[in-house]
Design a protein around this motif. Structure first.
Motif, short mmCIF file in Angstrom:
data_model
loop_
_atom_site.label_atom_id
_atom_site.label_comp_id
_atom_site.label_asym_id
_atom_site.label_seq_id
_atom_site.Cartn_x
_atom_site.Cartn_y
_atom_site.Cartn_z
N THR A 69 12.93 -16.04 18.05
CA THR A 69 14.08 -15.56 17.28
C THR A 69 13.67 -15.36 15.84
N ARG A 70 13.89 -14.16 15.32
CA ARG A 70 13.66 -13.92 13.90
C ARG A 70 14.96 -14.25 13.17
N VAL A 71 14.92 -15.26 12.31
CA VAL A 71 16.14 -15.77 11.69
C VAL A 71 16.34 -15.28 10.27
N ALA A 72 15.28 -14.81 9.62
CA ALA A 72 15.38 -14.31 8.25
C ALA A 72 14.07 -13.60 7.95
N GLU A 73 14.00 -13.00 6.77
CA GLU A 73 12.76 -12.37 6.37
C GLU A 73 11.63 -13.40 6.40
N ARG A 74 10.56 -13.09 7.13
CA ARG A 74 9.36 -13.91 7.24
C ARG A 74 9.61 -15.24 7.96
N GLN A 75 10.77 -15.41 8.59
CA GLN A 75 11.05 -16.66 9.29
C GLN A 75 11.28 -16.38 10.78
N VAL A 76 10.46 -17.01 11.60
CA VAL A 76 10.51 -16.83 13.04
C VAL A 76 10.61 -18.20 13.70
N LEU A 94 8.38 -20.86 11.90
CA LEU A 94 7.23 -20.33 11.18
C LEU A 94 7.71 -19.54 9.97
N LEU A 95 7.14 -19.82 8.81
CA LEU A 95 7.30 -19.00 7.62
C LEU A 95 6.03 -18.18 7.51
N THR A 96 6.14 -16.90 7.77
CA THR A 96 4.96 -16.07 8.00
C THR A 96 4.50 -15.38 6.72
N PRO A 97 3.20 -15.17 6.57
CA PRO A 97 2.69 -14.42 5.42
C PRO A 97 2.91 -12.92 5.60
N ALA A 132 10.77 -20.89 1.14
CA ALA A 132 10.67 -19.50 1.58
C ALA A 132 10.48 -18.53 0.42
N GLY A 133 10.74 -18.99 -0.80
CA GLY A 133 10.59 -18.12 -1.96
C GLY A 133 9.34 -18.38 -2.78
#
Length: 355
Positions: A69-76, A94-97, A132-133
């Motif tokens: 599930t992708r929950v937000a920008e760069r967050q899966v 996961l907070l993705t690069p 995340a920021g």
């Protein structure tokens, strides 16, 4: 929401369970509001914000991804079925690069594991801090935030000598690690940090699994739960949360002393000698990030524990220890967020990433 905690403690446990309730007040996360896109069948989340179901991972190594599930920008979020957890499915965020695409098998990103505290979950770091920021994590680092149970203590539970479910340590250090490195772009360079119970987990995993993590940071961590009777009784109170049997985790404080020492960072200090370690804690009095008059007996206890571990690390000859015992401050996420920023240069240097 504050959970209601009831328990029957052993005769030696004297600290009231109110401490566990107070911890919930400051450490229970709120669910982040974000649009969700779910796909079933162990899909690969593509970098363009959609879910890709082109292939389905086989259940190798004791764990498999059953939903993404992708929950937000760069967050899966990965939903992972685990043998170590009795076949249950738990979440890993996961907070993705930028540029992350797990379909590209040439990519192997350095990883920062962030471990949550007692009474939190895999959403705690993104829901309660600004992780995340942080720009220095966008380019080169995959951040792994695994579920560890409301009160799991990053351990394979003793369960009165039977072992078995839950085996959080096996789930994280064996099943999840192999899964991420096989299918989700994680590389072999790793560092770990955690708050409170997660701080103990960060130190414990680094010591118990030599070479797995290149550096560890503990923010107000339970660094020496065997320090004294007060510390033992307090952690027993947490073990008893939600009506659990407090002896299931590490056994009796006397009869299973060796089991407890094997999960106590102070008694593992020799194994941390060559690893960069960051320790920080407040003293439990009202600090700059607290409401007026706030105090924390829990933070005061952890402060004593962290001082004891720092002294033990010095005694055994550890050369890469950074301490920030900042005085006034209670037990909460505001301090964890601040200390994450303060420790990131050390953690990224261990990964050889330019922060």
């Amino acid at each position: 929401m504050i959970a209601h905690v009831t328990a029957v403690l052993p005769r030696r446990a004297r600290v009231p369970l109110l401490l566990a309730v107070l911890l919930l007040i400051v450490l229970t996360p709120t669910a982040p509001a974000a649009p969700a896109l779910a796909a079933v069948g162990a899909p690969t989340a593509a970098a363009n914000g959609t879910a890709d179901t082109a292939h389905s991972a086989k259940p190798r190594g004791g764990a498999e991804v059953v939903e993404v599930t992708r929950v937000a920008e760069r967050q899966v979020d990965l939903s992972v079925g685990s043998r170590a957890l009795g076949g249950r499915t738990v979440k890993v965020r996961l907070l993705t690069p930028d540029g992350w695409d797990p379909r590209d098998r040439r990519q192997h990103w350095p990883t920062l594991w962030l471990l949550h505290g007692c009474c939190g979950d895999y959403t705690s770091w993104t829901g309660l801090t600004d992780v995340a920021g942080i720009d220095s994590l966008r380019d080169d680092v995959l951040v792994v935030m695994p579920e560890a149970g409301w009160n799991g203590w990053y351990s394979d539970w003793w369960n009165h000598g039977r072992g078995g479910d839950p085996a959080w340590e096996t789930f994280h250090t064996v099943e999840l690690r192999h899964l991420l490195e096989r299918d989700w772009g994680a590389g072999a360079d790793r560092v770990v940090a955690g708050l409170s119970m997660g701080g103990q987990g960060a130190l414990q995993y680094t010591a118990r699994h030599p070479g797995m993590f290149k550096a560890a940071a503990a923010y107000s961590g339970s660094a020496h739960p065997l320090l004294n009777d007060e510390s033992v009784d307090r952690v027993m109170g947490f073990f008893a949360g939600r009506g659990d049997d407090p002896l299931r985790v590490w056994g009796d404080p006397v009869a299973q002393r060796r089991v407890r020492q094997a999960h106590d960072p102070f008694h593992l200090a020799e194994r941390l000698r060559s690893v960069p370690v960051y320790l920080c804690c407040g003293d439990g009095t009202t600090g700059p990030l607290d409401s007026p008059g706030a105090t924390s007996a829990l933070e005061a206890d952890f402060n004593r524990q962290n001082h004891a571990l720092a002294a033990e690390l010095e005694r055994v000859g550890a050369k890469h220890v950074t301490t920030h015992f900042y005085g006034p401050g209670t037990h909460g996420w505001a301090y964890g967020e601040r200390e994450l920023h303060a420790s990131l240069p050390m953690l990224l240097d261990a990964l050889r990433v330019d922060g």
